[in-house]
Write a protein that holds these residues in place. Structure first.
Motif, short mmCIF file in Angstrom:
data_model
loop_
_atom_site.label_atom_id
_atom_site.label_comp_id
_atom_site.label_asym_id
_atom_site.label_seq_id
_atom_site.Cartn_x
_atom_site.Cartn_y
_atom_site.Cartn_z
N LEU A 54 0.97 -1.12 0.05
CA LEU A 54 -0.01 -0.04 -0.07
C LEU A 54 0.60 1.28 0.05
CD1 LEU A 54 -2.82 -1.05 2.54
CD2 LEU A 54 -2.90 -1.04 -0.07
N PRO A 55 0.31 2.47 -0.68
CA PRO A 55 -0.75 2.56 -1.28
C PRO A 55 -1.09 2.08 -2.83
CG PRO A 55 0.23 4.61 -1.72
CD PRO A 55 1.08 3.43 -0.69
N ASN A 56 0.17 1.76 -3.54
CA ASN A 56 -0.28 1.52 -4.90
C ASN A 56 0.86 0.78 -5.65
OD1 ASN A 56 1.79 3.60 -4.95
ND2 ASN A 56 0.36 4.96 -5.96
N THR A 57 1.61 -0.22 -4.87
CA THR A 57 2.83 -0.68 -5.78
C THR A 57 2.72 -2.42 -5.58
OG1 THR A 57 4.30 0.93 -4.75
CG2 THR A 57 5.50 -1.18 -5.56
N GLN A 72 5.30 -2.64 7.41
CA GLN A 72 4.81 -2.10 5.98
C GLN A 72 3.30 -2.88 5.75
OE1 GLN A 72 8.27 -2.23 3.14
NE2 GLN A 72 7.19 -0.14 2.76
N GLU A 73 2.37 -2.13 5.22
CA GLU A 73 1.19 -2.68 4.79
C GLU A 73 0.93 -3.22 3.51
OE1 GLU A 73 -1.42 0.61 5.72
OE2 GLU A 73 -1.23 0.38 7.95
N LEU A 74 0.33 -4.50 3.39
CA LEU A 74 0.38 -5.41 2.30
C LEU A 74 -1.06 -5.80 2.10
CD1 LEU A 74 3.33 -7.54 2.51
CD2 LEU A 74 3.33 -5.52 1.49
#
Length: 107
Positions: A54-57, A72-74
């Motif tokens: 997140l946000p867009n990768t 990190q957020e996945l």
């Protein structure tokens, strides 16, 4: 250990909390991330279309996973046809801790 926050991508859920998973820093591969995430979230790895940081990768390879930092957020993005099956609400008898005898008590 590398600690990551993972959830299933579903904009239809009002509450879509992250869970924390731990990966051995010696085994930071895409395959291991997919395996551990799916096991912890109860998802079949074959149903995962992609993993998004997140946000867009989009994560695509082992080098992408090796660059991840703690917390990190996945999101696991599932194939469209499998989303409805995954979020079926279990019946009372399927939920852990359900006791049929307790449900039949009378006062």
């Amino acid at each position: 250990e590398l600690v990551l926050k993972v959830r299933i991508q579903n904009p239809n859920l009002r509450e879509n909390d992250f869970i924390e998973i731990e990966l051995d820093r010696q085994e930071l591969t895409y395959k291991e991330l997919l395996r551990v995430s799916c096991r912890e979230l109860g998802v079949n790895p074959e149903h995962v279309q992609k993993i998004r940081k997140l946000p867009n990768t989009m994560l695509r390879k082992d080098k992408d996973v090796a660059r991840l930092q703690d917390f990190q957020e996945l999101e696991l993005v599932l194939t469209v046809s499998d989303r409805n099956l995954l979020f079926r609400v279990p019946t009372l008898s399927e939920q852990s801790g359900y006791k049929k005898a307790a449900s039949e008590l009378t006062y």
